[in-house]
Motif scaffolding. Structure first.
Motif, PDB file in Angstrom:
ATOM      1  N   LEU A 189      -0.173   8.091  17.553  1.00 31.30           N
ATOM      2  CA  LEU A 189       0.724   7.551  16.528  1.00 31.30           C
ATOM      3  C   LEU A 189       0.034   7.519  15.178  1.00 31.30           C
ATOM      4  CD1 LEU A 189       3.408   6.206  15.743  1.00 31.30           C
ATOM      5  CD2 LEU A 189       2.377   4.006  16.330  1.00 31.30           C
ATOM      6  N   GLU A 190      -1.210   7.064  15.158  1.00 28.56           N
ATOM      7  CA  GLU A 190      -1.963   7.009  13.896  1.00 28.56           C
ATOM      8  C   GLU A 190      -2.059   8.402  13.273  1.00 28.56           C
ATOM      9  OE1 GLU A 190      -6.340   5.626  12.116  1.00 28.56           O
ATOM     10  OE2 GLU A 190      -5.849   5.300  14.236  1.00 28.56           O
ATOM     11  N   ASP A 191      -2.324   9.403  14.085  1.00 30.50           N
ATOM     12  CA  ASP A 191      -2.451  10.769  13.575  1.00 30.50           C
ATOM     13  C   ASP A 191      -1.127  11.285  13.007  1.00 30.50           C
ATOM     14  OD1 ASP A 191      -5.075  10.710  14.404  1.00 30.50           O
ATOM     15  OD2 ASP A 191      -4.717  11.846  16.247  1.00 30.50           O
ATOM     16  N   SER A 192      -0.024  10.812  13.547  1.00 28.46           N
ATOM     17  CA  SER A 192       1.288  11.316  13.117  1.00 28.46           C
ATOM     18  C   SER A 192       1.779  10.643  11.837  1.00 28.46           C
ATOM     19  CB  SER A 192       2.332  11.100  14.220  1.00 28.46           C
ATOM     20  OG  SER A 192       2.745   9.747  14.296  1.00 28.46           O
ATOM     21  N   LEU A 193       1.212   9.482  11.497  1.00 31.56           N
ATOM     22  CA  LEU A 193       1.684   8.727  10.334  1.00 31.56           C
ATOM     23  C   LEU A 193       0.928   9.138   9.075  1.00 31.56           C
ATOM     24  CD1 LEU A 193       1.893   5.134  11.901  1.00 31.56           C
ATOM     25  CD2 LEU A 193       3.791   6.726  11.509  1.00 31.56           C
ATOM     26  N   ILE A 194       1.658   9.280   7.978  1.00 28.76           N
ATOM     27  CA  ILE A 194       1.001   9.564   6.704  1.00 28.76           C
ATOM     28  C   ILE A 194       0.244   8.327   6.240  1.00 28.76           C
ATOM     29  CG2 ILE A 194       2.737  11.273   6.050  1.00 28.76           C
ATOM     30  CD1 ILE A 194       3.962   9.148   4.201  1.00 28.76           C
ATOM     31  N   ASP A 195      -0.729   8.520   5.389  1.00 28.46           N
ATOM     32  CA  ASP A 195      -1.504   7.397   4.860  1.00 28.46           C
ATOM     33  C   ASP A 195      -0.693   6.662   3.800  1.00 28.46           C
ATOM     34  OD1 ASP A 195      -3.702   7.914   6.463  1.00 28.46           O
ATOM     35  OD2 ASP A 195      -4.564   9.324   5.018  1.00 28.46           O
ATOM     36  N   THR A 196      -0.507   5.362   4.017  1.00 31.48           N
ATOM     37  CA  THR A 196       0.224   4.531   3.063  1.00 31.48           C
ATOM     38  C   THR A 196      -0.469   3.175   2.971  1.00 31.48           C
ATOM     39  OG1 THR A 196       1.677   3.450   4.674  1.00 31.48           O
ATOM     40  CG2 THR A 196       2.381   5.602   3.835  1.00 31.48           C
ATOM     41  N   GLU A 197      -0.006   2.354   2.066  1.00 37.52           N
ATOM     42  CA  GLU A 197      -0.562   1.005   1.910  1.00 37.52           C
ATOM     43  C   GLU A 197      -0.217   0.102   3.094  1.00 37.52           C
ATOM     44  OE1 GLU A 197       1.651  -1.493  -1.024  1.00 37.52           O
ATOM     45  OE2 GLU A 197       2.786   0.370  -1.381  1.00 37.52           O
ATOM     46  N   PHE A 198       0.772   0.507   3.904  1.00 38.67           N
ATOM     47  CA  PHE A 198       1.216  -0.329   5.030  1.00 38.67           C
ATOM     48  C   PHE A 198       0.616   0.096   6.369  1.00 38.67           C
ATOM     49  CE2 PHE A 198       4.819   0.051   1.996  1.00 38.67           C
ATOM     50  CZ  PHE A 198       4.823  -1.265   1.522  1.00 38.67           C
ATOM     51  N   LYS A 199      -0.059   1.232   6.398  1.00 35.82           N
ATOM     52  CA  LYS A 199      -0.458   1.833   7.669  1.00 35.82           C
ATOM     53  C   LYS A 199      -1.454   0.965   8.442  1.00 35.82           C
ATOM     54  CE  LYS A 199      -2.159   6.214   9.609  1.00 35.82           C
ATOM     55  NZ  LYS A 199      -2.533   7.619   9.310  1.00 35.82           N
ATOM     56  N   ALA A 200      -2.462   0.462   7.793  1.00 41.45           N
ATOM     57  CA  ALA A 200      -3.511  -0.290   8.495  1.00 41.45           C
ATOM     58  C   ALA A 200      -2.937  -1.528   9.176  1.00 41.45           C
ATOM     59  CB  ALA A 200      -4.618  -0.671   7.523  1.00 41.45           C
ATOM     60  N   GLU A 201      -2.106  -2.283   8.453  1.00 39.84           N
ATOM     61  CA  GLU A 201      -1.539  -3.501   9.038  1.00 39.84           C
ATOM     62  C   GLU A 201      -0.601  -3.157  10.185  1.00 39.84           C
ATOM     63  OE1 GLU A 201       1.044  -7.503   7.893  1.00 39.84           O
ATOM     64  OE2 GLU A 201       0.873  -5.863   6.451  1.00 39.84           O
ATOM     65  N   LEU A 202       0.211  -2.113  10.000  1.00 38.96           N
ATOM     66  CA  LEU A 202       1.136  -1.718  11.058  1.00 38.96           C
ATOM     67  C   LEU A 202       0.387  -1.367  12.335  1.00 38.96           C
ATOM     68  CD1 LEU A 202       4.010  -0.809  12.015  1.00 38.96           C
ATOM     69  CD2 LEU A 202       3.419   1.469  11.131  1.00 38.96           C
ATOM     70  N   LEU A 203      -0.649  -0.547  12.224  1.00 33.43           N
ATOM     71  CA  LEU A 203      -1.413  -0.146  13.405  1.00 33.43           C
ATOM     72  C   LEU A 203      -2.128  -1.334  14.044  1.00 33.43           C
ATOM     73  CD1 LEU A 203      -2.841   3.244  12.098  1.00 33.43           C
ATOM     74  CD2 LEU A 203      -1.170   2.941  13.938  1.00 33.43           C
ATOM     75  N   ALA A 204      -2.611  -2.252  13.208  1.00 34.61           N
ATOM     76  CA  ALA A 204      -3.274  -3.452  13.742  1.00 34.61           C
ATOM     77  C   ALA A 204      -2.294  -4.291  14.558  1.00 34.61           C
ATOM     78  CB  ALA A 204      -3.858  -4.265  12.599  1.00 34.61           C
ATOM     79  N   LYS A 205      -1.061  -4.441  14.048  1.00 36.26           N
ATOM     80  CA  LYS A 205      -0.060  -5.221  14.771  1.00 36.26           C
ATOM     81  C   LYS A 205       0.334  -4.534  16.080  1.00 36.26           C
ATOM     82  CE  LYS A 205       0.499  -8.618  11.825  1.00 36.26           C
ATOM     83  NZ  LYS A 205       0.125 -10.015  12.193  1.00 36.26           N
ATOM     84  N   LEU A 206       0.483  -3.212  16.040  1.00 42.68           N
ATOM     85  CA  LEU A 206       0.804  -2.479  17.257  1.00 42.68           C
ATOM     86  C   LEU A 206      -0.320  -2.597  18.285  1.00 42.68           C
ATOM     87  CD1 LEU A 206       2.398   0.717  15.695  1.00 42.68           C
ATOM     88  CD2 LEU A 206       3.545  -0.838  17.276  1.00 42.68           C
ATOM     89  N   LYS A 207      -1.538  -2.541  17.795  1.00 43.11           N
ATOM     90  CA  LYS A 207      -2.688  -2.682  18.694  1.00 43.11           C
ATOM     91  C   LYS A 207      -2.713  -4.069  19.318  1.00 43.11           C
ATOM     92  CE  LYS A 207      -7.729  -2.091  18.776  1.00 43.11           C
ATOM     93  NZ  LYS A 207      -8.920  -1.745  17.957  1.00 43.11           N
TER      94      LYS A 207
END
Length: 544
Positions: A189-207
Motif C-alpha cells: 500500500l505504501e508503495d502504491s500511494l503518492i507522497d503527500t503531507e498526509f501519507k505518514a500519519e495515514l500509514l501509521a494509523k493503518l499500521k
C-alpha cells in the motif's frame, strides 16, 4: 462542499422500485423510508411490542462494551452503548464484510448513512438512537474481502491482496494472519500511494490497526473505530463468541421452528414473484438457513430424513443435538443471509436498517419470516452513494464537454466524436476515396487479364489486394500519428473514465478510501459525516 444529486438507476429492479417508491416493491416491506409517519409508527411499535423475542439489553450492552474496548473504540461509542441499556433507546444498524484496509468506499458510505440517520432521528424523536455497524465476521468468502483496488499514476487499476492463510472455508473472524503478511500488505500500500503531507500519519494509523490484529475482522474494526468512533459508531463482530451467547435463545427458536421458517421464506419467495420480481436468494424447502462450524469449516445445513446435515453429508445432527449446541455452544452456529435479519431484530430495538441495493432485494424475501416470529421488518433505508471527483478530473470533464451521465452511458461515443472533430485533414474520408478510385481504375484491368490466361488474372488480383493493404497500412499509420498529437487528451479522457467507472463498475464498489485520504486527508470524509445529507435514494457526485 460542492455536491450534486444524480439518479443512477439500479440494476436490481426490486431495489430500484423500492428506493424510488414505485411499482409493487413496497408490498414486500412493512414500512417505507420516505414516509415520516412510517418512522413514527415503527418507533412506537418497537417501544410497545412484547419483549418475548428480544435479547436482554444489559447483557448485550456488556458484550458490546467489552468488544469495543478491545478494539480501541472511543468514549463516544462506549457512551452510545450505555444509551442502548435505556428502555427508550432505538438503533440504526447496517453492516458489511470486513474488508482489507476498510474495503471499498461503499463501506465508508454505509457507516456515514448509519450515523446520519441516527443523528437525524434522535433529534426528531427526542430519544437516544444508537448507530451500530454490524461487521459480518462470520462470512467465509475470503476472496471477497482480501484485497483493495486503487488507481495508479500510470492509469492502471492496481490490486493489493493478502492470501488465504489456511484454505479452510471458515469465517473471516477465525482466520488469523501472521505479522509478516500484514507488513507485506502495508508495504504494498505504501508503495502504491503518492507522497503527500498526509501519507505518514495515514500509514501509521493503518499500521496501528493492522499489526495488533490477528484477523481481517479485528483490523477492520480498529480502522472503522478510528474513522468513525468520534461520532459514536458502535461496532460488533457477528462472530464474536460472547455475542453468540446473547443470541442463544434466538438460535433455539430458529432450530425449533425451522420447518415453519422455511415455509415462511418460501411464502416470501412467492410474494416476490407475484410482485413481478425474481428472488435474489436461493431458498429451498429443506434449507435450514443456518451454518454450523465443524471440521474446520463453516457448513450450511439442510433438513433431510429428520436430521440436519450439510450438502455433502459430512456432518449430521438431530434436532435435539442442534438445540443442545444452541444452548451449550452457540458459537458453533452462524446465520445465513435469510436469518441474519431476524437475528439482528432479536438483538436490537431496530428503528431502521441501512442496506445496499442487493441487500434490499434479499430483505424483500423476509417479511413473512419476520411475521412468523411476531416481528416486523424495520425501516429499510438505502445507503448513501457517492462518486468522488477530483478537481483536475472535473476540469477535464468541463473542457471536453462530458457530463457525469455522458461518462456512464455514452463515453466511447463522446470520445470518438471529439477525436473526429479534430480530424481537419479528413484522413478517413480521403483514404476511402483513394481506395475506391484505385479499385475503379485497376479492377477492370485485372479482370481483362483473364484473356491472357487464368494465372495472370490471379496474379493481378493478388497484386490489387496487396496494394490496397499497403494503402490501409498507411491509413492506419496516419491515424496513429494523428492520435499521437492528442495523447495528453486521451490520457485525460481515460482518467475520467477510470475515476467514475473503474472495471466497468461504480467507483464506490471498486476503489478503497485510503488513496483519497492520502491525497486529501480526512476532511472530505468528515464533511460527509457532519453535513446533513438526505437519505433519498439519489447518487451524489462529490467534487473534492
Amino acid at each position: 462542499m460542492q455536491m450534486e444529486a444524480f439518479h443512477w438507476k439500479k440494476n436490481q429492479a426490486l431495489a430500484e422500485d423500492y428506493i424510488q417508491d414505485s411499482g409493487t416493491a413496497n408490498h414486500l416491506f412493512h414500512f417505507h423510508y420516505k414516509r415520516t409517519e412510517d418512522w413514527l409508527t415503527r418507533a412506537a411499535w418497537v417501544t410497545e411490542q412484547s419483549s418475548a423475542l428480544r435479547a436482554d439489553r444489559h447483557q448485550l450492552a456488556a458484550v458490546l462494551t467489552s468488544y469495543n474496548e478491545r478494539i480501541g473504540n472511543t468514549q463516544q461509542a462506549l457512551q452510545k452503548i450505555q444509551d442502548l441499556s435505556k428502555s427508550e433507546s432505538l438503533v440504526v444498524v447496517g453492516g458489511q464484510q470486513a474488508g482489507l484496509f476498510g474495503g471499498p468506499l461503499l463501506v465508508l458510505y454505509k457507516a456515514i448513512t448509519i450515523i446520519q440517520l441516527a443523528r437525524e432521528w434522535s433529534g426528531k424523536l427526542s430519544r437516544p438512537i444508537v448507530p451500530v455497524f454490524w461487521i459480518a465476521g462470520e462470512d467465509h468468502d475470503f476472496d471477497e474481502v482480501n484485497h483493495i483496488y486503487s488507481l495508479t499514476s500510470a492509469q492502471t487499476v492496481e490490486k493489493i491482496k493478502v492470501e488465504h492463510p489456511t484454505g479452510q472455508r471458515t469465517s473471516i473472524s477465525r482466520l488469523p494472519l501472521k505479522e509478516h503478511v500484514w507488513i507485506a500488505a502495508l508495504q504494498a500500500l505504501e508503495d502504491s500511494l503518492i507522497d503527500t503531507e498526509f501519507k505518514a500519519e495515514l500509514l501509521a494509523k493503518l499500521k496501528n490497526a493492522a499489526l495488533p490484529s490477528s484477523t481481517l475482522s479485528d483490523a477492520f474494526a480498529r480502522w472503522m473505530a478510528w474513522l468513525f468512533g468520534e461520532y459514536g459508531l458502535v461496532l460488533l463482530d457477528a462472530d464474536d463468541p460472547p455475542l453468540r451467547g446473547v443470541e442463544s435463545a434466538m438460535f433455539e427458536q430458529l432450530i425449533a421452528r425451522n420447518e415453519a421458517l422455511s415455509d415462511a421464506l418460501m411464502q416470501g419467495r412467492k410474494r416476490v414473484r407475484e410482485c413481478g420480481y425474481e428472488p435474489q436468494a436461493d431458498i429451498t424447502e429443506n434449507g435450514a438457513n443456518l451454518f454450523v462450524f465443524e471440521k474446520g469449516g463453516r457448513l450450511l445445513l439442510q433438513r433431510e430424513d429428520g436430521l440436519f446435515t450439510d450438502k455433502k453429508k459430512s456432518v449430521s445432527y438431530s434436532r435435539e443435538q442442534l438445540l443442545d449446541i444452541s444452548v451449550t455452544h452457540p458459537q458453533r452456529l452462524s446465520n445465513n443471509v435469510m436469518t441474519r435479519p431476524l437475528m439482528q431484530e432479536y438483538l436490537f430495538p431496530v428503528l431502521a436498517t441501512v442496506l445496499g441495493p442487493g441487500e434490499i432485494a434479499y430483505w424483500g424475501l423476509t417479511a413473512s419470516a419476520f411475521e412468523m416470529f411476531g416481528m416486523k421488518l424495520p425501516i429499510v433505508a438505502p445507503r448513501l452513494e457517492f462518486t468522488l471527483i477530483e478537481g483536475t478530473v472535473h476540469k477535464h470533464m468541463v473542457r471536453y464537454d462530458l457530463s457525469f451521465d455522458d461518462v456512464l452511458n455514452r463515453f466511447e461515443e463522446k470520445k470518438q466524436s471529439w477525436l473526429s472533430k479534430q480530424d481537419t485533414m479528413r484522413l478517413g474520408e480521403r483514404f476511402e476515396v483513394v481506395k475506391e478510385e484505385f479499385k475503379a481504375s485497376y479492377g477492370p484491368l485485372v479482370d481483362s487479364l483473364a484473356a491472357i490466361n487464368a494465372g495472370v488474372k490471379l496474379l493481378g488480383e493478388s497484386n490489387l489486394a496487396k496494394i490496397l493493404n499497403q494503402i490501409e497500412y498507411l491509413e492506419q499509420k496516419a491515424a496513429d500519428g494523428h492520435k499521437a498529437q492528442f495523447e495528453s487528451t486521451l490520457r485525460h479522457l481515460d482518467r475520467i473514465q477510470l475515476t467514475i467507472r473503474p472495471l466497468a463498475k461504480p467507483q464506490e464498489r471498486v476503489y478503497n478510501g485510503c488513496a483519497y485520504m492520502n491525497r486529501y486527508g480526512n476532511g472530505w470524509l468528515k464533511q460527509l459525516v457532519e453535513t446533513p445529507i438526505p437519505v433519498d435514494g439519489q447518487h451524489r457526485i462529490y467534487y473534492l
